[in-house]
Design a protein around this motif. Structure first.
Motif, PDB file in Angstrom:
ATOM      1  N   GLY A 178       1.664  18.627  -3.061  1.00 34.78           N
ATOM      2  CA  GLY A 178       0.637  17.792  -2.461  1.00 34.78           C
ATOM      3  C   GLY A 178       0.374  18.053  -0.989  1.00 34.78           C
ATOM      4  N   ARG A 179       1.136  18.966  -0.382  1.00 27.96           N
ATOM      5  CA  ARG A 179       0.920  19.261   1.038  1.00 27.96           C
ATOM      6  C   ARG A 179       0.657  20.741   1.239  1.00 27.96           C
ATOM      7  N   ILE A 180      -0.033  21.036   2.345  1.00 35.65           N
ATOM      8  CA  ILE A 180      -0.207  22.432   2.705  1.00 35.65           C
ATOM      9  C   ILE A 180       1.061  22.881   3.425  1.00 35.65           C
ATOM     10  N   VAL A 181       1.648  24.014   2.978  1.00 35.81           N
ATOM     11  CA  VAL A 181       2.862  24.482   3.644  1.00 35.81           C
ATOM     12  C   VAL A 181       2.597  25.694   4.537  1.00 35.81           C
ATOM     13  N   GLU A 182       1.550  26.458   4.188  1.00 40.15           N
ATOM     14  CA  GLU A 182       1.257  27.622   5.015  1.00 40.15           C
ATOM     15  C   GLU A 182      -0.219  27.955   4.878  1.00 40.15           C
ATOM     16  N   ASN A 224       4.104  25.077   7.978  1.00 45.07           N
ATOM     17  CA  ASN A 224       4.806  23.809   8.115  1.00 45.07           C
ATOM     18  C   ASN A 224       6.260  24.040   7.719  1.00 45.07           C
ATOM     19  N   CYS A 225       7.075  24.481   8.651  1.00 47.84           N
ATOM     20  CA  CYS A 225       8.463  24.770   8.325  1.00 47.84           C
ATOM     21  C   CYS A 225       9.302  24.735   9.594  1.00 47.84           C
ATOM     22  N   PHE A 226      10.487  24.088   9.485  1.00 49.34           N
ATOM     23  CA  PHE A 226      11.378  24.010  10.648  1.00 49.34           C
ATOM     24  C   PHE A 226      12.022  25.360  10.948  1.00 49.34           C
ATOM     25  N   LEU A 227      12.042  26.239   9.937  1.00 51.30           N
ATOM     26  CA  LEU A 227      12.757  27.502  10.095  1.00 51.30           C
ATOM     27  C   LEU A 227      11.926  28.544  10.835  1.00 51.30           C
ATOM     28  N   ALA A 228      10.617  28.309  10.857  1.00 51.05           N
ATOM     29  CA  ALA A 228       9.754  29.307  11.479  1.00 51.05           C
ATOM     30  C   ALA A 228       9.750  29.126  12.987  1.00 51.05           C
ATOM     31  N   ASP A 229       9.636  30.185  13.718  1.00 47.15           N
ATOM     32  CA  ASP A 229       9.398  30.038  15.144  1.00 47.15           C
ATOM     33  C   ASP A 229       8.363  31.071  15.587  1.00 47.15           C
ATOM     34  N   VAL A 230       7.712  30.719  16.651  1.00 44.58           N
ATOM     35  CA  VAL A 230       6.572  31.497  17.106  1.00 44.58           C
ATOM     36  C   VAL A 230       6.944  32.963  17.347  1.00 44.58           C
ATOM     37  N   ARG A 253       0.808  -1.210   0.000  1.00 42.28           N
ATOM     38  CA  ARG A 253       0.000   0.000   0.000  1.00 42.28           C
ATOM     39  C   ARG A 253       0.852   1.276   0.000  1.00 42.28           C
ATOM     40  N   GLN A 254       1.943   1.253   0.769  1.00 39.74           N
ATOM     41  CA  GLN A 254       2.716   2.494   0.895  1.00 39.74           C
ATOM     42  C   GLN A 254       3.440   2.868  -0.399  1.00 39.74           C
ATOM     43  N   HIS A 255       3.445   1.955  -1.382  1.00 41.83           N
ATOM     44  CA  HIS A 255       4.083   2.295  -2.643  1.00 41.83           C
ATOM     45  C   HIS A 255       3.192   3.140  -3.545  1.00 41.83           C
ATOM     46  N   THR A 256       1.927   3.277  -3.150  1.00 44.00           N
ATOM     47  CA  THR A 256       1.026   4.126  -3.914  1.00 44.00           C
ATOM     48  C   THR A 256       1.609   5.527  -4.037  1.00 44.00           C
ATOM     49  N   ILE A 257       1.618   6.036  -5.252  1.00 43.28           N
ATOM     50  CA  ILE A 257       2.153   7.379  -5.460  1.00 43.28           C
ATOM     51  C   ILE A 257       1.135   8.398  -4.971  1.00 43.28           C
ATOM     52  N   ARG A 258       1.568   9.253  -4.073  1.00 41.60           N
ATOM     53  CA  ARG A 258       0.656  10.226  -3.481  1.00 41.60           C
ATOM     54  C   ARG A 258       0.727  11.556  -4.226  1.00 41.60           C
ATOM     55  N   ALA A 259      -0.427  12.068  -4.620  1.00 37.30           N
ATOM     56  CA  ALA A 259      -0.477  13.377  -5.269  1.00 37.30           C
ATOM     57  C   ALA A 259      -0.905  14.452  -4.273  1.00 37.30           C
ATOM     58  N   VAL A 260      -1.690  14.031  -3.294  1.00 32.72           N
ATOM     59  CA  VAL A 260      -2.114  14.936  -2.233  1.00 32.72           C
ATOM     60  C   VAL A 260      -1.920  14.194  -0.921  1.00 32.72           C
ATOM     61  N   GLU A 261      -1.334  14.844   0.058  1.00 32.95           N
ATOM     62  CA  GLU A 261      -1.069  14.158   1.308  1.00 32.95           C
ATOM     63  C   GLU A 261      -1.402  15.038   2.502  1.00 32.95           C
ATOM     64  N   ASP A 262      -2.180  14.473   3.410  1.00 29.16           N
ATOM     65  CA  ASP A 262      -2.443  15.104   4.704  1.00 29.16           C
ATOM     66  C   ASP A 262      -2.947  16.538   4.566  1.00 29.16           C
ATOM     67  N   VAL A 263      -3.925  16.735   3.677  1.00 33.16           N
ATOM     68  CA  VAL A 263      -4.476  18.081   3.517  1.00 33.16           C
ATOM     69  C   VAL A 263      -5.715  18.228   4.390  1.00 33.16           C
ATOM     70  N   SER A 264      -5.708  19.220   5.248  1.00 35.24           N
ATOM     71  CA  SER A 264      -6.874  19.512   6.070  1.00 35.24           C
ATOM     72  C   SER A 264      -7.283  20.950   5.798  1.00 35.24           C
ATOM     73  N   LEU A 265      -8.563  21.165   5.678  1.00 36.76           N
ATOM     74  CA  LEU A 265      -9.022  22.545   5.495  1.00 36.76           C
ATOM     75  C   LEU A 265     -10.458  22.675   5.959  1.00 36.76           C
ATOM     76  N   THR A 266     -10.818  23.882   6.293  1.00 36.81           N
ATOM     77  CA  THR A 266     -12.163  24.160   6.773  1.00 36.81           C
ATOM     78  C   THR A 266     -12.707  25.363   6.025  1.00 36.81           C
ATOM     79  N   GLU A 313       2.778  21.016  11.487  1.00 38.22           N
ATOM     80  CA  GLU A 313       2.209  22.356  11.441  1.00 38.22           C
ATOM     81  C   GLU A 313       2.521  23.111  12.736  1.00 38.22           C
ATOM     82  N   LEU A 314       2.957  24.340  12.540  1.00 41.41           N
ATOM     83  CA  LEU A 314       3.275  25.176  13.690  1.00 41.41           C
ATOM     84  C   LEU A 314       2.313  26.351  13.683  1.00 41.41           C
ATOM     85  N   ALA A 315       1.574  26.507  14.790  1.00 46.85           N
ATOM     86  CA  ALA A 315       0.618  27.610  14.856  1.00 46.85           C
ATOM     87  C   ALA A 315       1.337  28.864  15.325  1.00 46.85           C
TER      88      ALA A 315
END
Lengths: 341, 313
Positions: free
Chosen positions: A242-246, A326-332, A28-41, A316-318
């Motif tokens: 395929g992911r939300i970055v900001e 979603n970035c390691f470089l960002a800080d609150v 299953r994990q070999h499935t090519i992902r075009a969109v991953e872990d997208v959440s939105l409201t 994700e960092l709020a």
């Protein structure tokens, strides 16, 4: 102009879209992902934008909400809740009762999105016919009302016309009229102005904004154009590979971007000041679907990437209630600074 | 109006070319109708006398021109073999072949349309593959083989019809069509295979287009999107093919009429060629060409009626 805090109209959680593969004892994990872990409201009365380069999965996200993924693609997880119904688990018949009725869609190419051999009148009436309005008088009344709302003049001639007799802008108005004729709660607009010239584009945007304000219709607006997003949206999600970055309110994300990708996108908008100078662009290219992505997908193109970026996917960092990244470089702290100012 | 004038002019050019080609074929073909009629035992003098009597001693180009003038003047000459006016004979033969052709065409549509719809609705499934396989078998089976098979299986073995006993329209209209059903089916099957495959591909192609996605986005079911939206769009290219199929049906009837002893122009054509009956062959070929041209014009008009974007020119 925001509607008061309300229950969310559309809630997508951890959506994944993958390339359908023949099951040849493949894991299953070999499935090519075009969109991953997208959440939105999307809340009632709100316009939410999704922005990103071609191939970043924004259209696939929109199409999965509609249940209209291309045959080669499939949902591989997550949930889609619209008005308390799990769209991803509905039978096609029940989904058809919602599609075109409370949830509608406008597409990128108005010329090919209408049936070339069917009169405009019949195509405008189609959603009503499919959703239980059966008398000719009622259909006519609703169609004329929708045509008036989208500014289509001379309805009598138009109803009898075929799509090839109309301009792109008029066809997109027809598409919008068909999308609002059943008075939906949510319209998904997938690059509705991309195929149009600039003047028409502005008119269509104004029209969508107007529909949003007068009828409190929510809009999920897909575009690759940050300028357009800035004009029309309340909230924006930036997608990359395929992911939300900001994500956040338009003011936060577009005027105080944190993710290097968002910054790059904003820098590459031509402005009056940059006239004559070479237009900055983000070096490198969007990774292909099949490429192995370890770590942050943007890391190879990121000017500030460090070793961690190539190893782990950032969570994700709020930064605040209205801004997440979603970035390691960002800080609150960095966000707090301008919030205080 | 201009369209009609242009079409007529073009049709005349086509007909002239067809007649020229037939003439050229006859010029190359060895054999002498007088010799054929008199048999191998006749003396050279007898043959020469008959040739003079039939006007065969004139050079072929001259005979062609006199026939051509006659044809367009309404007199297609006299059959060499039957010694009867060609047009009088054809008045008896043409209706039979037309009935056979129309019946074949109806069968083609009746077979191809539902199977294509079924295959397109369930494209990729076993139904689709089965239809595709059957269509391929249909296309690759020659009509004459089907004819012989039907005569043996349905005529001689199962006795659904009496092989070789043609029923005339005048004596029994129902029996006439019942008899023609089998040759029509033999002609129709290869054409239906082709039409079904083509229509199925055309529909599946339409089903992938943007306006079908729009229809789904409005809550249309798959079946409805196919019926209401895709089918009409798919019929436009498929209709063009119907013009070709009409030509195929006539080509098929030439052999099938001989297999089933149907007294139509197909069988007449074969016997006229064998007996080097120049006026008869020439006229028959012309009439068949006319039918094919008319069919194609009708197809164009039908396409225009379906699709207002099409300009007739």
């Amino acid at each position: 102009m925001r509607a008061p805090a309300s229950q969310s109209l559309l809630r997508v959680e951890h959506l994944g879209v993958g390339l359908r593969q023949r099951q040849r004892r493949q894991k299953r994990q070999h499935t090519i992902r075009a969109v991953e872990d997208v959440s939105l409201t999307v809340n009632a009365g709100e316009i939410v934008g999704i922005v990103g380069e071609s191939g970043c999965g924004k259209s696939l996200t929109a199409l999965s909400v509609m249940g209209l993924l291309p045959a080669a693609m499939e949902l591989v997880g997550g949930s889609i809740v619209f008005e308390n119904e799990r769209l991803d688990q509905l039978r096609e018949r029940n989904l058809n009762a919602i599609r075109g009725n409370r949830l509608t869609m406008i597409f990128q190419e108005p010329m090919s999105s209408l049936n070339p051999l069917m009169r405009i009148g019949r195509q405008l009436a189609e959603p009503l016919v499919l959703h239980g309005v059966s008398t000719a008088g009622a259909i006519r009344e609703r169609v004329l009302e929708a045509m008036g709302k989208v500014g289509l003049r001379d309805p009598e001639t138009l109803l009898r016309a075929y799509p090839h007799q109309l301009s792109g802008g008029m066809l997109q108005r027809v598409m919008i009229a068909a999308a609002i004729v059943c008075r939906p709660r949510l319209i998904i607009a997938d690059e509705p102005t991309t195929a149009l010239d600039v003047t028409t584009q502005a008119q269509i945007l104004r029209l969508l904004r107007q529909i949003n304000q007068t009828d409190q219709t929510s809009i999920l607006f897909i575009s690759h154009d940050l300028g357009v997003i800035n004009q029309i949206c309340d909230q924006v999600l930036v997608m990359y590979a395929g992911r939300i970055v900001e994500r956040g309110t338009v003011g936060n994300v577009l005027w105080h971007p944190v993710h290097e990708y968002t910054k790059g996108l904003i820098k590459s908008i031509p402005t009056r000041r940059s006239k004559g100078a070479p237009l900055p662009s983000i070096r490198g290219r969007v990774p292909a679907l099949a490429e192995e992505k370890a770590g942050c997908a943007f890391a190879p193109r990121c000017p500030a990437a460090h070793s961690q970026c190539f190893l782990e996917v950032p969570d994700e960092l709020a930064l605040s209630d209205f801004h997440q990244v979603n970035c390691f470089l960002a800080d609150v702290e960095s966000e707090m600074e301008y919030v205080r100012i | 109006m201009l369209f009609i004038v242009k079409r007529l002019l073009l049709s005349f050019v086509t007909l002239a070319l067809v007649s020229l080609l037939t003439f050229a074929a006859f010029a190359i073909l060895p054999g002498d109708p007088a010799r054929v009629m008199l048999g191998q035992d006749a003396s050279a003098d007898q043959v020469a006398a008959l040739r003079t009597q039939l006007g065969l001693d004139r050079p072929l180009p001259l005979r062609y021109l006199s026939w051509l003038g006659g044809f367009f003047g309404g007199d297609a000459g006299t059959s060499i073999k039957y010694d009867l006016p060609v047009n009088d004979m054809l008045a008896d033969y043409i209706p039979v072949t037309l009935a056979l052709a129309v019946l074949s065409l109806v069968l083609v549509v009746l077979i191809a349309l539902p199977t294509a719809l079924l295959a397109a609705r369930f494209s990729g499934s076993w139904i689709d593959r089965l239809v595709s396989a059957l269509a391929t078998v249909g296309i690759s089976t020659p009509g004459f083989f089907l004819g012989v098979l039907f005569v043996w299986l349905f005529g001689l073995t199962l006795r659904f019809f009496i092989a070789g006993r043609y029923v005339a329209w005048e004596s029994d209209p129902t029996g006439f069509f019942a008899y023609l059903f089998w040759p029509a089916l033999a002609i129709a099957i290869p054409c239906a295979g082709m039409a079904a495959k083509y229509l199925r591909d055309s529909i599946t192609q339409q089903l992938e287009s943007d306006y079908i996605r729009t229809a789904y986005s409005r809550g249309s079911s798959r079946g409805r999107a196919l019926r209401v939206h895709a089918l009409k769009n798919a019929l436009v290219p498929a209709l063009t093919m119907m013009g070709m199929i009409v030509a195929d049906i006539f080509a098929g009837s030439i052999v099938i009429e001989s297999v089933f002893s149907v007294p139509g122009i197909g069988r007449l054509l074969v016997s006229s060629i064998t007996s080097r009956d120049f006026p008869m062959t020439q006229t028959l070929v012309m009439y068949i060409a006319v039918v094919v041209i008319v069919a194609n014009t009708l197809v164009d008009v039908a396409i225009k009626a379906l699709d207002s974007r099409v300009r007739l020119s």
